[in-house]
Design a protein around this motif. Sequence first.
Motif, mmCIF file in Angstrom:
data_model
loop_
_atom_site.group_PDB
_atom_site.id
_atom_site.type_symbol
_atom_site.label_atom_id
_atom_site.label_comp_id
_atom_site.label_asym_id
_atom_site.label_seq_id
_atom_site.Cartn_x
_atom_site.Cartn_y
_atom_site.Cartn_z
ATOM 1 N N GLY A 92 -0.594 0.595 -7.740
ATOM 2 C CA GLY A 92 -2.015 0.801 -7.436
ATOM 3 C C GLY A 92 -2.963 -0.074 -8.233
ATOM 4 O O GLY A 92 -4.165 0.222 -8.295
ATOM 5 N N ASN B 146 -4.464 -2.772 -7.718
ATOM 6 C CA ASN B 146 -5.544 -3.485 -7.024
ATOM 7 C C ASN B 146 -6.353 -2.614 -6.092
ATOM 8 O O ASN B 146 -6.990 -3.091 -5.156
ATOM 9 N N ARG B 147 -6.368 -1.329 -6.358
ATOM 10 C CA ARG B 147 -7.148 -0.409 -5.502
ATOM 11 C C ARG B 147 -8.617 -0.563 -5.752
ATOM 12 O O ARG B 147 -9.100 -0.834 -6.783
#
Length: 190
Positions: free
Chosen positions: A187, A189-190
Amino acid sequence: MVVLNKIYTKTGDAGETALGNGSRVAKYAMRVNAYGTVDETNATVGLARLHASGELDAQLAMIQNDLFDLGADLCRPDMEKDAESEYPVLRMTDGQVSRLETEIDAMTKLVEPLRSFILPGGSALAAQLHLCRTVSRRAERLAVELASLESVNPAAVTYLNRLSDWFFQAGRIANNNGRDDVLWVPGANR
């Protein structure tokens, strides 16, 4: 000994190829897909060797030879008829699998246990070895599918399973014994 004095034969122009026992099948047959992907794996090993040296290169050279043995094994159906063959039939052995396991165990002693999945990459050699791993996994899936339909040497399938593990550990060795592995951050690059 193999003698190839003519490279093209025109016998495959209609979409068929000969197996190791002389029978002809479609070039898209499951058996041809399996040993063709083993050949593709061998080509990726050749690329990896461009970046390898020393013991690792020597081990990769042995794997390349094994992969030709494996292709010869997979291209020959009807294991039950091996004894009737005019020539000895080349089959993968448990000894080839054991050699990979010994090498994997030796590499495992050199790296720290993983606390995350790793991304394919780091050094050029590691990236190539991860490509070898993924192509060999595809070859394994095809060999397993073939084994669900036809007779396949169990040592051939086991060898492919160990081989992808070997490539994984070798990739870690190529990344400074795992110190330069690129870790997956879930996660990120959320």
